[in-house]
Design a protein around this motif. Structure first.
Motif, short mmCIF file in Angstrom:
data_model
loop_
_atom_site.label_atom_id
_atom_site.label_comp_id
_atom_site.label_asym_id
_atom_site.label_seq_id
_atom_site.Cartn_x
_atom_site.Cartn_y
_atom_site.Cartn_z
N SER A 142 0.74 -1.39 0.07
CA SER A 142 0.18 -0.03 -0.17
C SER A 142 0.36 1.28 -0.21
O SER A 142 1.86 0.81 0.47
N LEU A 143 0.40 2.46 -0.09
CA LEU A 143 0.77 3.67 -0.30
C LEU A 143 2.17 4.41 1.00
O LEU A 143 2.73 4.58 0.97
N THR A 144 1.62 3.12 2.46
CA THR A 144 2.07 3.47 3.43
C THR A 144 2.91 2.12 3.39
O THR A 144 4.25 2.60 4.38
N ASP A 145 3.61 1.35 2.82
CA ASP A 145 4.99 0.59 2.61
C ASP A 145 5.92 0.81 1.99
O ASP A 145 6.82 0.34 2.24
N THR A 146 6.26 2.20 1.15
CA THR A 146 6.90 2.67 0.92
C THR A 146 7.53 4.46 1.23
O THR A 146 6.03 5.15 1.94
N ARG A 147 8.09 4.59 1.45
CA ARG A 147 8.41 5.71 2.15
C ARG A 147 8.86 6.85 1.28
O ARG A 147 8.97 8.13 1.19
N ALA A 148 8.98 6.22 -0.49
CA ALA A 148 9.07 7.36 -1.74
C ALA A 148 8.35 8.57 -1.63
O ALA A 148 7.08 9.15 -0.99
N ASP A 149 9.47 9.46 -2.62
CA ASP A 149 8.64 10.96 -2.69
C ASP A 149 7.31 10.89 -3.17
O ASP A 149 5.84 11.28 -3.22
#
Length: 279
Positions: A142-149
């Motif tokens: 999900s969106l929360t599984d990465t800290r990419a910009d």
């Protein structure tokens, strides 16, 4: 006895492709009575990126391949005017930005994506001269599984709004088909029926287009069957199929596809293995 192997056809297992494979098995059986080449034809569903890999590895004869892959492989050919396209917001291909697009340094790309990954990179490069570091976002993440910009999501999971608890982490959102149309005035083509063979039997093309022709008049029943298992209301699923998508590769869609190919070649994306395989 005819020992010709049965055709292996690959399709995307997303809601946006269901109208293109509507009643596939029954139509194939009906047509096979007059066209033996359709006897035993098999339909296999997978992610767009994996379909392209299977076509390249000769595990499939024909597939609903990402448009980017169809353009990148000179020996492949588009065999039908049935496609998945959008002439405005598509709703199922989105980029979420934690930083303003001009400041993005890292980009997480949905594992199922190749065409959308190329389009995202192209828009960032054209608008902001940006070439962010890329990472793969696995299916199920999900969106929360990465800290990419920035994070690219495609397919059914992109149709769900982000959880309100994380919505505030994002400062901008792109619907990629909408952004493409804003820049070009043309539709964007996401997937096309593609063959690795020089010749495709007319009966196969007839089958693909018969499925599409039947599917586009059955949005209501497709939405009722496919929407709820995806967590979508029937109304949402039907609206998506009816308003957000196009299923015919007409003159404007062809111009959009040609422009995308030209832009990708000029940007060096079609000759860049990292566009797809290092995501």
């Amino acid at each position: 006895m005819d020992t010709t192997p049965a055709l292996r056809i690959g399709a995307v297992n997303y809601l946006n492709s269901k109208p293109l494979i509507h009643r596939f098995d029954s139509l194939a059986e009906e047509l096979a009575t007059a066209h033996p080449e359709l006897a035993g034809v098999r339909l296999l569903c997978d992610l767009p990126s994996r379909l392209a890999d299977s076509l390249a590895a000769e595990r499939l004869d024909l597939a609903l391949a990402p448009a980017f892959e169809a353009l990148a492989e000179p020996s492949w050919r588009i065999v039908s005017d049935a496609c998945v396209a959008a002439d405005g917001p598509v709703s199922s291909v989105k980029v979420y930005f934690r930083k303003p697009p001009a400041e993005v340094e890292s980009l997480a790309l949905d594992e199922g994506s190749r065409t959308s990954a190329a389009l995202c990179r192209l828009l960032l490069r054209q608008r902001h001269a940006a070439e962010p570091r890329r990472e793969r976002l696995p299916i199920g993440a999900s969106l929360t599984d990465t800290r990419a910009d920035a994070v690219l999501l495609i397919g059914d999971r992109a149709m769900h709004a982000p959880d309100p608890a994380v919505r505030g982490d994002f400062v901008a959102e792109w619907d990629l088909a909408e952004e493409w149309r804003r820049d070009t005035g043309l539709p964007f083509v996401f997937a096309v029926w593609t063959s690795r063979h020089e010749e495709v039997a007319p009966a196969v093309v007839r089958l693909l287009e018969a499925c599409r022709d039947g599917g586009v008049v059955c949005f209501d029943s497709i939405a009722a069957a496919e929407g709820p298992p995806l967590g979508l209301t029937v109304e949402h699923a039907e609206r998506y199929l009816r308003r957000n998508l196009r299923f015919t590769l007409g003159p404007r869609e062809r111009r959009g596809l040609e422009l995308f190919e030209r832009a990708c070649r000029e940007a060096g994306l079609l000759s860049d293995p990292a566009t797809t395989h290092d995501a």
